[in-house]
Write an enzyme that holds these catalytic residues in place. Structure first.
Site, PDB file in Angstrom:
ATOM      1  N   LYS B  49      92.950  38.814  15.699  1.00  0.00           N
ATOM      2  CA  LYS B  49      92.879  37.381  15.410  1.00  0.00           C
ATOM      3  C   LYS B  49      92.020  36.722  16.492  1.00  0.00           C
ATOM      4  CE  LYS B  49      94.060  33.343  13.648  1.00  0.00           C
ATOM      5  NZ  LYS B  49      93.530  32.964  12.310  1.00  0.00           N
ATOM      6  N   ALA B  74      93.652  27.892   5.964  1.00  0.00           N
ATOM      7  CA  ALA B  74      93.299  26.994   7.062  1.00  0.00           C
ATOM      8  C   ALA B  74      94.341  27.173   8.161  1.00  0.00           C
ATOM      9  CB  ALA B  74      93.252  25.548   6.596  1.00  0.00           C
ATOM     10  N   ILE B  75      94.255  28.325   8.820  1.00  0.00           N
ATOM     11  CA  ILE B  75      95.211  28.641   9.873  1.00  0.00           C
ATOM     12  C   ILE B  75      94.917  27.769  11.096  1.00  0.00           C
ATOM     13  CG2 ILE B  75      96.197  30.484  11.292  1.00  0.00           C
ATOM     14  CD1 ILE B  75      96.442  30.909   8.221  1.00  0.00           C
ATOM     15  N   CYS B 134      84.134  29.878  11.994  1.00  0.00           N
ATOM     16  CA  CYS B 134      85.440  29.496  11.453  1.00  0.00           C
ATOM     17  C   CYS B 134      85.356  28.108  10.839  1.00  0.00           C
ATOM     18  CB  CYS B 134      86.524  29.499  12.521  1.00  0.00           C
ATOM     19  SG  CYS B 134      88.121  28.988  11.850  1.00  0.00           S
ATOM     20  N   ASN B 196      81.852  35.392   6.894  1.00  0.00           N
ATOM     21  CA  ASN B 196      83.147  34.739   7.049  1.00  0.00           C
ATOM     22  C   ASN B 196      83.469  34.003   5.744  1.00  0.00           C
ATOM     23  OD1 ASN B 196      85.489  33.503   8.176  1.00  0.00           O
ATOM     24  ND2 ASN B 196      84.523  33.453  10.193  1.00  0.00           N
ATOM     25  N   GLY B 248      85.875  39.915  -0.104  1.00  0.00           N
ATOM     26  CA  GLY B 248      86.418  40.298  -1.402  1.00  0.00           C
ATOM     27  C   GLY B 248      86.430  41.768  -1.721  1.00  0.00           C
ATOM     28  N   GLY B 269      89.868  42.303   4.457  1.00  0.00           N
ATOM     29  CA  GLY B 269      90.798  41.278   4.922  1.00  0.00           C
ATOM     30  C   GLY B 269      91.865  40.992   3.898  1.00  0.00           C
TER      31      GLY B 269
HETATM   32  C1  LIG Z   1      94.436  34.178   6.452  1.00  0.00           C
HETATM   33  C2  LIG Z   1      93.084  34.479   7.024  1.00  0.00           C
HETATM   34  C3  LIG Z   1      92.837  34.274   8.377  1.00  0.00           C
HETATM   35  C4  LIG Z   1      91.584  34.527   8.936  1.00  0.00           C
HETATM   36  N1  LIG Z   1      91.368  34.331  10.278  1.00  0.00           N
HETATM   37  C5  LIG Z   1      90.153  34.644  10.815  1.00  0.00           C
HETATM   38  C6  LIG Z   1      89.913  34.513  12.218  1.00  0.00           C
HETATM   39  O1  LIG Z   1      90.793  34.130  12.990  1.00  0.00           O
HETATM   40  N2  LIG Z   1      88.674  34.827  12.698  1.00  0.00           N
HETATM   41  C7  LIG Z   1      87.671  35.278  11.875  1.00  0.00           C
HETATM   42  O2  LIG Z   1      86.567  35.585  12.361  1.00  0.00           O
HETATM   43  N3  LIG Z   1      87.864  35.425  10.534  1.00  0.00           N
HETATM   44  C8  LIG Z   1      89.070  35.110   9.983  1.00  0.00           C
HETATM   45  N4  LIG Z   1      89.265  35.268   8.624  1.00  0.00           N
HETATM   46  C9  LIG Z   1      88.146  35.742   7.777  1.00  0.00           C
HETATM   47  C10 LIG Z   1      88.294  37.225   7.456  1.00  0.00           C
HETATM   48  O3  LIG Z   1      88.260  37.985   8.646  1.00  0.00           O
HETATM   49  C11 LIG Z   1      87.165  37.709   6.517  1.00  0.00           C
HETATM   50  O4  LIG Z   1      85.931  37.613   7.206  1.00  0.00           O
HETATM   51  C12 LIG Z   1      87.068  36.871   5.249  1.00  0.00           C
HETATM   52  O5  LIG Z   1      88.364  36.567   4.781  1.00  0.00           O
HETATM   53  C13 LIG Z   1      86.301  37.576   4.109  1.00  0.00           C
HETATM   54  O6  LIG Z   1      86.792  38.846   3.830  1.00  0.00           O
HETATM   55  P1  LIG Z   1      87.978  39.138   2.757  1.00  0.00           P
HETATM   56  O7  LIG Z   1      87.569  38.488   1.469  1.00  0.00           O
HETATM   57  O8  LIG Z   1      88.084  40.631   2.669  1.00  0.00           O
HETATM   58  O9  LIG Z   1      89.234  38.507   3.311  1.00  0.00           O
HETATM   59  C14 LIG Z   1      90.534  34.994   8.082  1.00  0.00           C
HETATM   60  C15 LIG Z   1      90.783  35.200   6.715  1.00  0.00           C
HETATM   61  C16 LIG Z   1      92.031  34.952   6.163  1.00  0.00           C
HETATM   62  C17 LIG Z   1      92.256  35.169   4.699  1.00  0.00           C
END
Ligand SMILES: Cc1cc2nc3c(=O)[nH]c(=O)nc-3n(C[C@H](O)[C@H](O)[C@H](O)COP(=O)(O)O)c2cc1C
Ligand SMILES: Cc1cc2nc3c(=O)[nH]c(=O)nc-3n(C[C@H](O)[C@H](O)[C@H](O)COP(=O)(O)OP(=O)(O)OC[C@H]3O[C@@H](n4cnc5c(N)ncnc54)[C@H](O)[C@@H]3O)c2cc1C
Ligand SMILES: Cc1cc2nc3c(=O)[nH]c(=O)nc-3n(C[C@H](O)[C@H](O)[C@H](O)COP(=O)(O)OP(=O)(O)OC[C@H]3O[C@@H](n4cnc5c(N)ncnc54)[C@H](O)[C@@H]3O)c2cc1C
Ligand SMILES: Cc1cc2nc3c(=O)[nH]c(=O)nc-3n(C[C@H](O)[C@H](O)[C@H](O)COP(=O)(O)O)c2cc1C
Ligand code: FES
Ligand code: FES
Lengths: 276, 320, 320, 276
Positions: B49, B74-75, B134, B196, B248, B269
């Protein structure tokens, strides 16, 4: 009041749908053949149902009931994922992750307890009710829903020995109005166990705190991972709570708060540790 | 070669991964949360994280909304701050059977260089990912990643603090992602994470309010895959450094799209929220895909969707 | 008011629509293709397929790919060119029971002003939509919509040719859509269509080639809804002219999200490929939604998700 | 050779699943109660199945068979939409738009015809085979699939009087290899009717053109709207074709071509009008 040990070790289980009952339109009860899961579940714990279609996130569902090698789930179709699950029929496979979370502590000494359930919250309280009845407590179930059809499984609770106080928003069954109004109107119990939508839980918490009754609330936040990895399901706790994760607290509304994960530290929290 | 099992290992700068699969930052906790359900020795690594200089309580709730084939989050970078993190969190990562990559977020050049340095000093951390993208922190966070020059300066500042592999994570929320990618490469990035989340929003039609406490959030999951595949495809033609494709990925087919578009590794992710066994399954199925095609290494397919097709087609596309 | 049926009619500049629903350009043909399945008297209007100065054969095939909760398209503006169009196509639109809006695409300022003028002269055409955001024509098309100043010039040029309602259709593929929106408003747009498709790509993992003949395409459907809702929400705070919200609208809930975000009307495209009865169903369900809430007009909910929430939350979001 | 009148008027029909047969894993035959549809379908026409889940675009499916008030569809699960359809069981409702498109002209005078089907293409040719047999033609069915299990409904065609020539890629049934190789090896028919993947249709077209045999090819492009509104499903035709839409032609590969819509001008085209 003591809570059970934190943290629980879920696993992935491949289960088979053993039976399916449609309790009302859009309300389904699935009994799963899942011996190990059934053997390890405690009241108020949940599982993550892996979508049969492979699409979309897993869905958090309470383990409604267990008996022998069977565990059941009871769900309301509210969107895509529960619609997917509602296509399952006996014989179908369903992978689930569980049991997860810290459930209700039903081992306290109270003799006269109230269970408050709103809507799908009913699914989280049956095992709790059973445990409380088993240790000889008087159990009043305050159960509210939008309309009569959505008050499901009332017979099961009644047969088991719960005293039922039912409410519906439209007055089609039980008292018309909110279940929390019925709770307020009743003689105060020694302890409260509740599950339902946040607004309901907030007012149950207020009632409990006013009357200084210990209350365990099972929260329903939108989940992401369901296992503590994403911090998407959080709720603010007082920093002094035993369940507060080891994080530096921040001042909010005059008290030190920390966000705790409903999926990991919860889903059950004490009314007096919540700072929402 | 035909009978040898295909090689899935890849390199990002100095960082060697046994599997070409990273777990996306913010989606996989410290790994320990998933360990009961997933075999961490069958993944390449975990991106932690994102951590900031000061502690952050994070955004108000709700923080998540499920959307068609995706999810808004939106953490708000909830994290204990770098000092606390180093003292009380990092030890957890010792002895993980996969690589551990630290993720750095910030609001100033100083933030990025300070936190990068403090993290990189620690040997639990084998590489650094700069999150300049982010979308969930009242926009400062993202502005870096949306401006090629700011990106160059942030990357240069972080680069100066460590020799460990430096991955820069790009935002899709820009007119031309290749411009940002080129500046990041020029400033010394060893690899690029593409992409991202995409900025988005959902509204509660019963209560007439945004469904996220933060109003806006980042869209992830299969919904954004076509956007992410294109970003990888375009960035791969603009830079020479390796790309970690993401957005995705849920199946081996999805993963293959990213490799063929030009990714050297992928990141998973949101799919971990669907089924924690997905990363291991994808690795196994990548291996059989390569075997079926008598390929000896994953590197043989990287960028293969790419060669020369574009021009031909676009010429024809302009006909008429 | 309570008992009167709620008013669904809206105005976009001079253009009055009996229903707040337009059928998206390129998705609904001339209307005649859908007439056997849909009641055209129950929709606000049809935005015709974009037309260019010269005929265009359009992109090579395949032109469509289905993606999670969406679709990629790369039609490439196939159209017979304005002259042929005026002579042999336009007559078809006479007597449609809904409004007809012409859509103009081009590759130069001249193109846009010439085609706008020729179309606007014709009385079958009740308004003009400027497509400065087509992602499928080797990028010239889109560059206009991705550059605020070019957009201003194109809009000004078209504006000079007609008094009929001028709608400018914006691209989501930009870092800051509000900058483009402001320029379009300044240049005289009567309304903004927000948004066109999001650029994307899919790859055939069996044949190692892009799945679209044009390599890249435009993503539409529910997958992009959160992106589109946010675009409408932000543009609504940046301009004073009405917005036609679009991007993945399939149900009344989806439609309400756009109205609450700040759209005066909505456009339905890809959902017509799911079920041609959707536009009529949405109109009927909008009416019952308003009735249930004792609202007399759709205009009463426009932008209601908006008031003052942002700041409060973002302040809190920065805590920690 | 004349083709039937262009344009057809489909409607939206709400049908009920009457019966379901799983012909192989991932291959489903659904019989729908759809009187008006059944009454109006012609060989080679298709329908757009509106997704029961409400998600994703409608799916183009040939009307496989009709009898009395029933029309049936036969589909292979290849992705999300066919997976959705495969969840349907008897009693379920399915809305469809149809019949659509211009199908096969089976009224020609040829006495000795070949039907060529590849994979799911089999679903488009049964009504055609039936019509040809009904007017006394000798019908040879050249039918290829990846493997034996995916050669479905062969008995039905054989019982009806077709002479079967089967091929599989893996040799598990019939000749090993491509169905077009089998066609080439056989005595030339007087006319060809074909449906299958584009590569197969292209080589059927080449064979037909070489031997100067009239061939009707039913194309399978990815559809968007399915009703002529989006120009997503096009194929290049010679500008002189009767089916060429009224558009200014463009020069390509030395001839004047126009893109025609497979959903509207097709799905059936003559081999000698295609310019792909
Ligand atoms: C709940 C959640 C929290 C995330 N927190 C971060 C983060 O703290 N830093 C970051 O670089 N990306 C963060 N991401 C982005 C993911 O690392 C990833 O790049 C993005 O979700 C696209 O990939 P995915 O579709 O496989 O999730 C977050 C994604 C989700 C869903
Ligand atoms: C620990 C825990 C236990 C749970 N146990 C159970 C259980 O036992 N049984 C059960 O039925 N549920 C249970 N839930 C709730 C369940 O997980 C959620 O309802 C889940 O979101 C259902 O997913 P879905 O995709 O079907 O609905 P979603 O798509 O997630 O929709 C959820 C809600 O959002 C609403 N919504 C969607 N879009 C909008 C919009 N634009 N405006 C306004 N509203 C909108 C929908 O109408 C619906 O009410 C539990 C949750 C938790 C956290
Ligand atoms: C006129 C007409 C009639 C038809 N009749 C029938 C019929 O009777 N029966 C029938 O079964 N079908 C028929 N089809 C075909 C059917 O409409 C399509 O197969 C449809 O796409 C199925 O949709 P789906 O969502 O299930 O699969 P899709 O999601 O559309 O997937 C379709 C194919 O794309 C492949 N794919 C997806 N992603 C990738 C990738 N990244 N790389 C490589 N490949 C990928 C899938 O594996 C699959 O093979 C017909 C089509 C037409 C045009
Ligand atoms: C097949 C297809 C063709 C399109 N053609 C055009 C076009 O010619 N001009 C235009 O301005 N938009 C075009 N669009 C964009 C749509 O009008 C609409 O803005 C976009 O698809 C988002 O809305 P939706 O998700 O409801 O489809 C097209 C979209 C699709 C799917
Ligand atoms: S849902 Fe991921 S931390 Fe609780
Ligand atoms: S699918 Fe839309 S025109 Fe054929």
């Amino acid at each position: 009041m003591g809570m059970m040990a934190l943290d629980s070790h879920g696993r992935v289980h491949t289960t088979t749908v053993h039976a399916r009952i449609d309790l009302a339109t859009g309300v389904t009860l699935l009994t799963l053949e899942a011996p190990e899961l059934a053997a390890s579940v405690r009241p108020g714990q949940y599982l993550m149902a892996i979508p049969p279609s492979g699409e979309s996130a897993a869905t958090a569902l309470a383990v409604y009931d267990v008996s022998g090698k069977h565990a059941s789930i009871l769900f309301f179709v509210t969107g895509k994922r529960t619609r997917d699950l509602a296509t399952l029929t006996p014989g179908a496979l369903l992978d689930v992750v569980g049991p997860l979370g810290n459930g209700f502590d039903c081992a306290g000494g109270e003799r006269d307890v109230a269970i408050v359930a709103g809507g799908v919250g009913i699914a989280s309280v049956w095992l709790c009710a059973r445990a409380l009845l088993a240790r000889g407590a008087r159990v009043r179930l305050f159960y509210g829903a939008r309309t009569a059809d959505l008050l499901v499984e009332t017979q099961r609770f009644a047969d088991a020995g719960c005293e039922l106080v039912l409410t519906t928003d439209d007055g089609t069954r039980g008292e018309r109005g909110l279940v929390t109004a019925a709770l307020r109107a009743a003689a105060p119990p020694e302890a409260i166990f509740a599950c339902g939508p946040s607004p309901m839980l907030r007012s149950v918490g207020e009632i409990a705190n006013e009357l200084a009754i210990p209350a365990q609330l099972s929260l329903e936040e939108t989940f992401g991972c369901g296992v503590g990895g994403c911090w998407g399901c959080v709720v603010p706790l007082t920093a002094s709570s035993v369940r507060a994760p080891g994080f530096p607290p921040a001042q909010r509304g005059g008290s030190d708060v920390v966000y705790a994960r409903v999926c990991k530290e919860g889903p059950v929290f004490l009314a007096d540790e919540l700072r929402w | 070669m035909v009978n040898a099992t295909p090689d899935l290992s890849v390199k990002l700068g100095k960082l060697r991964l046994a599997y070409p699969t990273l777990m996306g930052s913010g989606c996989y906790g410290s790994g320990e949360e998933f360990a009961p359900f997933a075999d961490l020795s069958k993944i390449g690594g975990i991106v932690l994280k994102s951590v900031t200089r000061l502690p952050r309580l994070g955004n108000p709730t709700p923080r998540l909304v499920h959307t068609p084939a995706g999810m808004l989050n939106a953490i708000g970078l909830q994290n204990p701050g770098i000092e606390w993190y180093l003292e009380r969190e990092l030890h957890k990562y010792r002895g993980r059977p996969c690589k551990i990559i630290g993720s750095v977020a910030g609001f100033s050049l100083d933030d990025y260089s300070y936190v990068s340095q403090r993290l990189a000093e620690r040997d639990e951390i084998e590489a650094i990912e700069l999150n300049v993208s982010c979308p969930n922190v009242a926009s400062e966070g993202e502005t870096f990643g949306c401006d090629p020059d700011l990106t160059e300066r942030v990357v240069a500042a972080a680069r100066a603090t460590t020799d460990k592999t430096l991955i820069v994570k790009l935002s899709p929320n820009v007119t031309d992602i290749t411009a940002v990618a080129r500046q990041a490469e020029r400033a010394g990035a060893d690899a690029l994470a593409v992409v991202n989340t995409v900025r988005g929003m959902a509204i509660d039609v019963d209560r007439w309010r945004p469904r996220l406490g933060n109003v806006t959030g980042g869209l992830s999951g299969p919904a954004i895959r076509p956007i992410a595949v294109l970003a990888v495809y375009e960035v791969a033609q603009a830079v020479g450094i390796p790309i970690v494709g993401q957005g995705g990925i849920e199946t081996v087919t999805d993963a293959l799209e990213f490799f063929l578009a030009g990714a050297t590794a992928i990141s998973i992710g949101t799919a971990n929220f669907t089924d924690p066994r997905i990363p291991e399954r994808i690795a196994a199925e990548l291996r059989s895909y390569l075997t079926r095609r008598n390929l000896s290494s994953i590197s043989e397919i990287v960028g293969q969707a790419n060669a020369g097709i574009t021009s031909a087609h676009q010429y024809e596309g302009d006909e008429g």
